[in-house]
Design a protein around this motif. Sequence first.
Motif, PDB file in Angstrom:
ATOM      1  N   MET A   1       0.843  -1.175   0.000  1.00  0.00           N
ATOM      2  CA  MET A   1       0.000   0.000   0.000  1.00  0.00           C
ATOM      3  C   MET A   1       0.882   1.229   0.000  1.00  0.00           C
ATOM      4  SD  MET A   1      -3.006  -1.082   2.632  1.00  0.00           S
ATOM      5  CE  MET A   1      -4.002   0.306   2.154  1.00  0.00           C
ATOM      6  N   LYS A   2       0.331   2.291  -0.563  1.00  0.00           N
ATOM      7  CA  LYS A   2       1.079   3.541  -0.614  1.00  0.00           C
ATOM      8  C   LYS A   2       0.123   4.725  -0.469  1.00  0.00           C
ATOM      9  CE  LYS A   2       1.008   3.644  -5.659  1.00  0.00           C
ATOM     10  NZ  LYS A   2      -0.058   2.694  -5.778  1.00  0.00           N
ATOM     11  N   LYS A   3       0.692   5.877  -0.270  1.00  0.00           N
ATOM     12  CA  LYS A   3      -0.085   7.108  -0.117  1.00  0.00           C
ATOM     13  C   LYS A   3      -1.047   7.266  -1.297  1.00  0.00           C
ATOM     14  CE  LYS A   3       0.591  12.018   0.666  1.00  0.00           C
ATOM     15  NZ  LYS A   3       1.586  13.070   0.847  1.00  0.00           N
ATOM     16  N   GLY A   4      -2.319   7.542  -0.976  1.00  0.00           N
ATOM     17  CA  GLY A   4      -3.339   7.723  -2.000  1.00  0.00           C
ATOM     18  C   GLY A   4      -4.199   6.491  -2.242  1.00  0.00           C
ATOM     19  N   ASP A   5      -3.740   5.313  -1.795  1.00  0.00           N
ATOM     20  CA  ASP A   5      -4.529   4.089  -1.954  1.00  0.00           C
ATOM     21  C   ASP A   5      -5.746   4.108  -1.034  1.00  0.00           C
ATOM     22  OD1 ASP A   5      -2.719   3.091  -3.767  1.00  0.00           O
ATOM     23  OD2 ASP A   5      -1.798   1.669  -2.379  1.00  0.00           O
ATOM     24  N   TRP A   6      -6.780   3.402  -1.434  1.00  0.00           N
ATOM     25  CA  TRP A   6      -7.986   3.238  -0.626  1.00  0.00           C
ATOM     26  C   TRP A   6      -7.968   1.877   0.038  1.00  0.00           C
ATOM     27  CZ3 TRP A   6     -11.659   6.810   0.460  1.00  0.00           C
ATOM     28  CH2 TRP A   6     -11.634   7.976  -0.292  1.00  0.00           C
ATOM     29  N   ILE A   7      -8.604   1.785   1.195  1.00  0.00           N
ATOM     30  CA  ILE A   7      -8.726   0.504   1.901  1.00  0.00           C
ATOM     31  C   ILE A   7     -10.180   0.333   2.332  1.00  0.00           C
ATOM     32  CG2 ILE A   7      -8.019   1.549   4.094  1.00  0.00           C
ATOM     33  CD1 ILE A   7      -6.830  -1.205   4.836  1.00  0.00           C
ATOM     34  N   ILE A   8     -10.687  -0.867   2.087  1.00  0.00           N
ATOM     35  CA  ILE A   8     -12.023  -1.246   2.538  1.00  0.00           C
ATOM     36  C   ILE A   8     -11.836  -2.508   3.368  1.00  0.00           C
ATOM     37  CG2 ILE A   8     -14.326  -2.014   1.866  1.00  0.00           C
ATOM     38  CD1 ILE A   8     -13.896  -0.492  -0.778  1.00  0.00           C
ATOM     39  N   TYR A   9     -12.341  -2.515   4.592  1.00  0.00           N
ATOM     40  CA  TYR A   9     -12.158  -3.658   5.485  1.00  0.00           C
ATOM     41  C   TYR A   9     -13.489  -4.372   5.682  1.00  0.00           C
ATOM     42  CZ  TYR A   9     -10.139  -6.555   9.049  1.00  0.00           C
ATOM     43  OH  TYR A   9      -9.682  -7.636   9.735  1.00  0.00           O
TER      44      TYR A   9
END
Length: 51
Positions: A1-9
């Motif tokens: 993961m890097k800056k700007g990525d989205w995460i959905i848990y």
Amino acid sequence: MKKGDWIIYYSPKIWSKQSAPHQKFTALGRVVDDYIFNLIWKMVLSLFEET
């Protein structure tokens, strides 16, 4: 993961030791910094703590 990525848990259960399904998306966020590992790891571990 890097800056700007989205995460959905997605949470299949509320607590790790319960058999009752939860089956809901429980978090949505965006990575805002390059230092993310510790925060995400703490979030994941907190899902399995029983109070």
